[in-house]
Design a protein around this motif. Structure first.
Motif, PDB file in Angstrom:
ATOM      1  N   ILE A  44       0.879  -1.109   0.192  1.00  0.00           N
ATOM      2  CA  ILE A  44       0.077  -0.281  -0.487  1.00  0.00           C
ATOM      3  C   ILE A  44       0.841   1.672  -0.454  1.00  0.00           C
ATOM      4  O   ILE A  44       0.898   2.637  -0.793  1.00  0.00           O
ATOM      5  N   SER A  45       1.800   1.229   1.039  1.00  0.00           N
ATOM      6  CA  SER A  45       2.470   1.929   0.939  1.00  0.00           C
ATOM      7  C   SER A  45       3.751   2.213  -0.311  1.00  0.00           C
ATOM      8  O   SER A  45       3.713   4.147  -0.860  1.00  0.00           O
ATOM      9  N   ASP A  46       3.946   1.368  -1.036  1.00  0.00           N
ATOM     10  CA  ASP A  46       4.546   1.884  -2.550  1.00  0.00           C
ATOM     11  C   ASP A  46       3.899   2.458  -3.238  1.00  0.00           C
ATOM     12  O   ASP A  46       3.933   2.379  -4.152  1.00  0.00           O
ATOM     13  N   GLY A  47       2.076   2.175  -3.498  1.00  0.00           N
ATOM     14  CA  GLY A  47       1.345   2.392  -4.252  1.00  0.00           C
ATOM     15  C   GLY A  47       0.853   3.595  -4.209  1.00  0.00           C
ATOM     16  O   GLY A  47       0.996   4.470  -5.297  1.00  0.00           O
ATOM     17  N   CYS A  48       1.048   4.487  -2.891  1.00  0.00           N
ATOM     18  CA  CYS A  48       0.623   5.812  -2.827  1.00  0.00           C
ATOM     19  C   CYS A  48       2.349   6.513  -3.446  1.00  0.00           C
ATOM     20  O   CYS A  48       2.036   7.531  -3.894  1.00  0.00           O
ATOM     21  N   LYS A  49       3.656   6.259  -2.834  1.00  0.00           N
ATOM     22  CA  LYS A  49       4.598   6.397  -3.317  1.00  0.00           C
ATOM     23  C   LYS A  49       4.345   6.575  -5.351  1.00  0.00           C
ATOM     24  O   LYS A  49       4.950   7.797  -5.613  1.00  0.00           O
ATOM     25  N   PHE A  50       4.294   5.361  -5.816  1.00  0.00           N
ATOM     26  CA  PHE A  50       3.927   5.185  -7.190  1.00  0.00           C
ATOM     27  C   PHE A  50       3.665   5.719  -8.031  1.00  0.00           C
ATOM     28  O   PHE A  50       4.020   6.827  -9.228  1.00  0.00           O
ATOM     29  N   PHE A  51       2.205   7.001  -7.410  1.00  0.00           N
ATOM     30  CA  PHE A  51       0.921   8.041  -7.443  1.00  0.00           C
ATOM     31  C   PHE A  51       1.071   9.567  -6.727  1.00  0.00           C
ATOM     32  O   PHE A  51       0.742  10.413  -6.748  1.00  0.00           O
ATOM     33  N   GLY A  52       2.823   9.423  -5.964  1.00  0.00           N
ATOM     34  CA  GLY A  52       3.226  10.909  -6.128  1.00  0.00           C
ATOM     35  C   GLY A  52       2.988  10.758  -4.811  1.00  0.00           C
ATOM     36  O   GLY A  52       3.219  12.289  -4.606  1.00  0.00           O
ATOM     37  N   SER A  53       2.808  10.530  -3.980  1.00  0.00           N
ATOM     38  CA  SER A  53       2.383  10.764  -2.367  1.00  0.00           C
ATOM     39  C   SER A  53       2.825   9.800  -1.203  1.00  0.00           C
ATOM     40  O   SER A  53       4.048   9.077  -2.230  1.00  0.00           O
ATOM     41  N   SER A  54       3.061   9.758  -0.442  1.00  0.00           N
ATOM     42  CA  SER A  54       2.835   8.327   0.803  1.00  0.00           C
ATOM     43  C   SER A  54       1.927   7.933   1.733  1.00  0.00           C
ATOM     44  O   SER A  54       0.872   9.272   1.415  1.00  0.00           O
ATOM     45  N   LEU A  55       1.950   6.867   2.041  1.00  0.00           N
ATOM     46  CA  LEU A  55       0.594   6.186   2.763  1.00  0.00           C
ATOM     47  C   LEU A  55       0.917   7.230   4.257  1.00  0.00           C
ATOM     48  O   LEU A  55      -0.485   7.797   4.656  1.00  0.00           O
TER      49      LEU A  55
END
Length: 209
Positions: A44-55
C-alpha cells in the motif's frame, strides 16, 4: 515475486504468514492471484508513492477530509479512482486485509460474525470482520470518495470562472465508478492462492489447493 504495482484492477490484498518475522502478501486482481514477497502495508505504501504521495500523506488527507484516523480509508490514486480500506488496524500486519471496494458487487453476513464478499468478476471470500464493521469501513470510503469529488468539482468551477469560460456540464458523478453491490452473476474464477490460510472460507465451487 517482489514486484507489484497497485492498479485499477487490484481487488484485495491479504497477508500470508511466512514465519514469525516474515509476512508476504497475496494479491487478488482481475488477472487472478499471486504471492508477493512484501507485506500488505508495504505494498500500500509503495502504491501511494508510485502515484506521487505517501501512505502517511494519504492518512493525513483522510483525516483532513473526513476526520477519521483509526482504520482510515486511503485514496491511492485520484485519477484512476483507486481507493482501499483496511479490515482492522494496519498495525496488525498479520491480520489486516485491504479491500478495494470499487470491485465489490455485494456482501452479506456470514456465520461467526464474519462477512462474505462477492466481487464483480464472481470471486467470493469470507473475511474475519463483522458485517457492521465492514459496512462502516465501506461507508467511510464512500464518504472520502464523495468528499474528494466535491473538492475536484469546486476546483474545476473556480478554474473555469477565473479563465472566463462557461462551465460545461459536470459529468464527474457519471464518469466515476460507483460502489454497486447487487450487480453481475457469479462466475467462479481460479484464485486458489487466497485459500492458503484457514481464516477464509470459500464457496463449494472455488478451487482448493
Amino acid at each position: 515475486m517482489n514486484d507489484y504495482e497497485i492498479n485499477a484492477s487490484t481487488m484485495l490484498i491479504k497477508p500470508l504468514i511466512i514465519s514469525k518475522y516474515d509476512c508476504h502478501s497475496i494479491v487478488l486482481d482481475s488477472e487472478g492471484s499471486q504471492e508477493i514477497a512484501l507485506n500488505p502495508v508495504k505494498l500500500i505504501s509503495d502504491g501511494c508513492k508510485f502515484f506521487g504521495s505517501s501512505l502517511e500523506g494519504r492518512k493525513t488527507a483522510t483525516k483532513h477530509l473526513i476526520g477519521f484516523t483509526h482504520k482510515a480509508p486511503i485514496m491511492i490514486d485520484s485519477l484512476s479512482y483507486i481507493f482501499t480500506f483496511p479490515t482492522t488496524s494496519p498495525k496488525r500486519k498479520n491480520d489486516c486485509i485491504w479491500v478495494f471496494p470499487q470491485h465489490l458487487s455485494r456482501y452479506h453476513k456470514a456465520p461467526h460474525s464474519r462477512t462474505h464478499l462477492i466481487f464483480h468478476n464472481g470471486f467470493e471470500i469470507t473475511l474475519d470482520i463483522s458485517f457492521d464493521s465492514f459496512s462502516n469501513q465501506l461507508a467511510r470510503t464512500s464518504l472520502l470518495h464523495m468528499k474528494l469529488l466535491g473538492n475536484f468539482d469546486k476546483a474545476k468551477r473556480k478554474n473555469l470562472y477565473l479563465t472566463g469560460n462557461t462551465p460545461p456540464s459536470l459529468r464527474a458523478a457519471e464518469s466515476t465508478p460507483h460502489y454497486n453491490y447487487d450487480q453481475n452473476n457469479n462466475i467462479p474464477m481460479n484464485h486458489s492462492l487466497l485459500n492458503r490460510t484457514r481464516d477464509d472460507t470459500f464457496t463449494d465451487d472455488t478451487p482448493k489447493l
